[in-house]
Scaffold this motif. Structure first.
Motif, PDB file in Angstrom:
ATOM      1  N   ALA A 296       0.846  -1.195   0.000  1.00 38.16           N
ATOM      2  CA  ALA A 296       0.000   0.000   0.000  1.00 38.16           C
ATOM      3  C   ALA A 296       0.879   1.241   0.000  1.00 38.16           C
ATOM      4  O   ALA A 296       1.669   1.456   0.928  1.00 38.16           O
ATOM      5  CB  ALA A 296      -0.914  -0.003   1.213  1.00 38.16           C
TER       6      ALA A 296
ATOM      7  N   PRO B 168      -0.892   7.000  -3.723  1.00 41.03           N
ATOM      8  CA  PRO B 168      -1.124   6.939  -5.168  1.00 41.03           C
ATOM      9  C   PRO B 168      -1.171   8.297  -5.859  1.00 41.03           C
ATOM     10  O   PRO B 168      -1.309   8.352  -7.084  1.00 41.03           O
ATOM     11  CB  PRO B 168      -2.496   6.270  -5.249  1.00 41.03           C
ATOM     12  CG  PRO B 168      -3.199   6.785  -4.027  1.00 41.03           C
ATOM     13  CD  PRO B 168      -2.147   6.956  -2.961  1.00 41.03           C
TER      14      PRO B 168
ATOM     15  N   THR C 260      -5.541   8.344  -7.386  1.00 36.34           N
ATOM     16  CA  THR C 260      -6.773   8.346  -6.591  1.00 36.34           C
ATOM     17  C   THR C 260      -7.976   8.694  -7.449  1.00 36.34           C
ATOM     18  O   THR C 260      -9.068   8.140  -7.271  1.00 36.34           O
ATOM     19  CB  THR C 260      -6.649   9.381  -5.461  1.00 36.34           C
ATOM     20  OG1 THR C 260      -5.632   8.968  -4.549  1.00 36.34           O
ATOM     21  CG2 THR C 260      -7.961   9.544  -4.712  1.00 36.34           C
TER      22      THR C 260
ATOM     23  N   ALA D 237     -14.120   0.187  -2.923  1.00 35.66           N
ATOM     24  CA  ALA D 237     -12.856  -0.556  -2.934  1.00 35.66           C
ATOM     25  C   ALA D 237     -13.047  -1.950  -2.372  1.00 35.66           C
ATOM     26  O   ALA D 237     -12.562  -2.939  -2.936  1.00 35.66           O
ATOM     27  CB  ALA D 237     -11.796   0.205  -2.140  1.00 35.66           C
TER      28      ALA D 237
ATOM     29  N   MET E  93     -10.391  -4.642  -3.532  1.00 41.11           N
ATOM     30  CA  MET E  93      -9.164  -3.848  -3.399  1.00 41.11           C
ATOM     31  C   MET E  93      -8.778  -3.823  -1.914  1.00 41.11           C
ATOM     32  O   MET E  93      -9.120  -2.895  -1.183  1.00 41.11           O
ATOM     33  CB  MET E  93      -9.386  -2.443  -3.960  1.00 41.11           C
ATOM     34  CG  MET E  93      -9.701  -2.417  -5.449  1.00 41.11           C
ATOM     35  SD  MET E  93     -10.322  -0.815  -6.050  1.00 41.11           S
ATOM     36  CE  MET E  93      -8.993   0.293  -5.600  1.00 41.11           C
TER      37      MET E  93
ATOM     38  N   SER F  10      -6.203  -0.812  -0.158  1.00 43.74           N
ATOM     39  CA  SER F  10      -6.488   0.579  -0.478  1.00 43.74           C
ATOM     40  C   SER F  10      -7.278   1.242   0.643  1.00 43.74           C
ATOM     41  O   SER F  10      -8.109   0.602   1.297  1.00 43.74           O
ATOM     42  CB  SER F  10      -7.285   0.693  -1.783  1.00 43.74           C
ATOM     43  OG  SER F  10      -6.527   0.238  -2.883  1.00 43.74           O
TER      44      SER F  10
ATOM     45  N   ASN G 188      -4.121   9.063   1.061  1.00 43.36           N
ATOM     46  CA  ASN G 188      -4.709   7.841   0.516  1.00 43.36           C
ATOM     47  C   ASN G 188      -3.618   6.791   0.342  1.00 43.36           C
ATOM     48  O   ASN G 188      -2.435   7.108   0.209  1.00 43.36           O
ATOM     49  CB  ASN G 188      -5.344   8.118  -0.846  1.00 43.36           C
ATOM     50  CG  ASN G 188      -6.451   9.142  -0.768  1.00 43.36           C
ATOM     51  OD1 ASN G 188      -7.161   9.235   0.231  1.00 43.36           O
ATOM     52  ND2 ASN G 188      -6.618   9.913  -1.827  1.00 43.36           N
TER      53      ASN G 188
ATOM     54  N   MET H  29      -2.955   3.024  -1.908  1.00 44.77           N
ATOM     55  CA  MET H  29      -3.404   2.039  -2.884  1.00 44.77           C
ATOM     56  C   MET H  29      -2.211   1.178  -3.268  1.00 44.77           C
ATOM     57  O   MET H  29      -1.074   1.633  -3.261  1.00 44.77           O
ATOM     58  CB  MET H  29      -3.980   2.710  -4.145  1.00 44.77           C
ATOM     59  CG  MET H  29      -5.154   3.632  -3.909  1.00 44.77           C
ATOM     60  SD  MET H  29      -5.786   4.379  -5.442  1.00 44.77           S
ATOM     61  CE  MET H  29      -6.711   3.010  -6.152  1.00 44.77           C
TER      62      MET H  29
ATOM     63  N   ASP I 179      -4.298  -3.291  -6.666  1.00 40.29           N
ATOM     64  CA  ASP I 179      -5.615  -2.674  -6.542  1.00 40.29           C
ATOM     65  C   ASP I 179      -5.867  -1.690  -7.684  1.00 40.29           C
ATOM     66  O   ASP I 179      -6.990  -1.599  -8.201  1.00 40.29           O
ATOM     67  CB  ASP I 179      -5.727  -1.946  -5.203  1.00 40.29           C
ATOM     68  CG  ASP I 179      -5.934  -2.897  -4.039  1.00 40.29           C
ATOM     69  OD1 ASP I 179      -6.085  -4.110  -4.273  1.00 40.29           O
ATOM     70  OD2 ASP I 179      -5.941  -2.428  -2.876  1.00 40.29           O
ATOM     71  N   LEU I 180      -4.858  -0.954  -8.071  1.00 38.71           N
ATOM     72  CA  LEU I 180      -5.012  -0.033  -9.187  1.00 38.71           C
ATOM     73  C   LEU I 180      -5.300  -0.772 -10.490  1.00 38.71           C
ATOM     74  O   LEU I 180      -6.121  -0.323 -11.306  1.00 38.71           O
ATOM     75  CB  LEU I 180      -3.751   0.824  -9.337  1.00 38.71           C
ATOM     76  CG  LEU I 180      -3.658   1.995  -8.345  1.00 38.71           C
ATOM     77  CD1 LEU I 180      -2.230   2.473  -8.186  1.00 38.71           C
ATOM     78  CD2 LEU I 180      -4.565   3.140  -8.799  1.00 38.71           C
TER      79      LEU I 180
END
Length: 379
Positions: A50, A53, A57, A142, A147, A150, A165, A167, A171-172
């Motif tokens: 994680a 990002p 985002t 999410a 995800m 995130s 945030n 991510m 997850d992206l």
């Protein structure tokens, strides 16, 4: 009963198409490359870490807007009020005017193309009432998408007094795939090279759109904490890939590293149609039925990702019950099929009856019962 069916064989010798180099080294904190159609991971490193990002985002902000539009809860022509908070938001801007009303379509383009922080806040407030409430909505979406690495506190990706945030690259990629597959009517926006709003024209920050004609999305991001990040997608010869790279050293580096991944994936892998919907893959003996056999097949089209030139090396293993008795409908699950390449299982799924087979008459059932008894298969 286990029946191994070799779909095809490559024969003796080494084929030029099967020669493959190791994946290229990528200079980033984390990265992943997947086949958008199958979800197959081609290469990855630290993909579950994680990380901040930055403006990546906004892919979630845009995704939620697309969900709301496709669910009929708002439209491109709806007008969003621009609050003082949205107007004052720092960083990259769409340059919306305070106390004005802006079409949702323009806000969405501002988010996707211009990476407008002001447009992101305005969209969040329009959908959820406040950015804080929208962040909760982002976290719910999410979780629904799987995800697991995130967490969102705002709609733009700006660092907020150290509370940022998070991510992961995986997850992206998941979010990018959901955007492309679930909401395709909006995806064309990600390929637009510029957007003019309020008399100000800004280019798309994804410079891969200008370098590679097969790339048609998706989003860039940068903050001091996050480094230079990029999610890109492109399509060549019927294969679509999604590449994510996070934490590179410069704007040019994120493009170069992403191009490495895409070139490797397109050159050495393919999206292969394994089965068509309703395709018969074998037949099986039917006991005590009105028919003596049934075709077995796959209900839905099956696509897999595999190294180029290796389709002839696939091996399918069909697993069904020892005894199949009549009295079943078309579409009833009759077993499973497992398709592997060397030691890697690329697909495992249900095999169904293509036709219905009714129970046989009394004489047929009696003859088959005696046959099975003497074969030691009666139960």
């Amino acid at each position: 009963m286990i029946l191994a069916v070799v779909l095809s064989t490559a024969g003796a010798g080494v084929h030029a198409q099967s020669i493959m180099p190791r994946a290229p080294e990528i200079a980033g904190s984390s990265y992943i490359l997947i086949d958008a159609t199958t979800g197959h991971v081609i290469m990855e490193q630290n993909a579950d870490e994680a990380l901040p990002p930055a403006s990546l985002t906004k892919m979630m902000t845009a995704y939620i807007a697309e969900v709301e539009i496709d669910n009929g809860n708002m439209s491109y022509d709806d007008l969003a009020f621009i609050s003082e908070k949205a107007w004052r938001t720092q960083g990259s801007k769409t340059f919306v005017d305070v106390n004005s009303r802006v079409r949702i379509e323009d806000l969405l383009r501002g988010i996707i193309i211009q990476s407008g922080n002001d447009a992101s806040v305005a969209m969040a407030e329009h959908i959820a009432g406040s950015e804080e409430a929208f962040a909760d909505l982002m976290n719910q979406h999410a979780r629904a998408l799987g995800m697991n690495d995130s967490y969102f506190v705002n709609s733009s990706g700006l660092d907020d007094d150290g509370n940022t945030n998070l991510m992961s690259a995986r997850d992206l990629a998941t979010l990018a795939r959901a955007t492309i597959v679930e909401h395709p009517t909006h995806y064309a926006m990600y390929s637009e090279r510029e957007f003019t709003f309020n008399g100000i024209t800004q280019p798309n920050r994804n410079t891969l759109l200008f370098r590679d004609p097969t790339v048609d999305g998706m989003k860039t991001g940068w903050t001091t904490q996050a480094g230079f990040c990029l999610v890109a997608s492109g399509e060549r010869d019927g294969m679509r890939l999604i590449a994510v790279v996070m934490g590179t050293a410069s704007e040019d580096a994120r493009v170069v590293e992403t191009q490495k991944m895409l070139s490797y994936g397109f050159r050495f892998f393919e999206t292969y149609r394994l089965y068509d919907a309703g395709e018969v893959i074998n037949s099986a003996r039917v006991w005590s039925g009105a028919e003596s056999s049934v075709d077995l097949g796959i209900q839905e089209e099956v696509l897999i990702t595999l190294p180029r030139g290796r389709s002839e090396d696939l091996v399918a293993t069909l697993n069904t019950d020892d005894v199949i008795r009549g009295g079943f409908e078309a579409g009833e699950v009759m077993g499973t099929v497992e398709v592997s390449l060397e030691d890697e299982v690329l697909y495992s799924g249900d095999v169904v009856a293509i036709q219905a087979v009714e129970r046989g008459g009394l004489l047929r059932r009696l003859i088959d019962a005696l046959t099975l008894f003497f074969m030691g298969l009666f139960s």
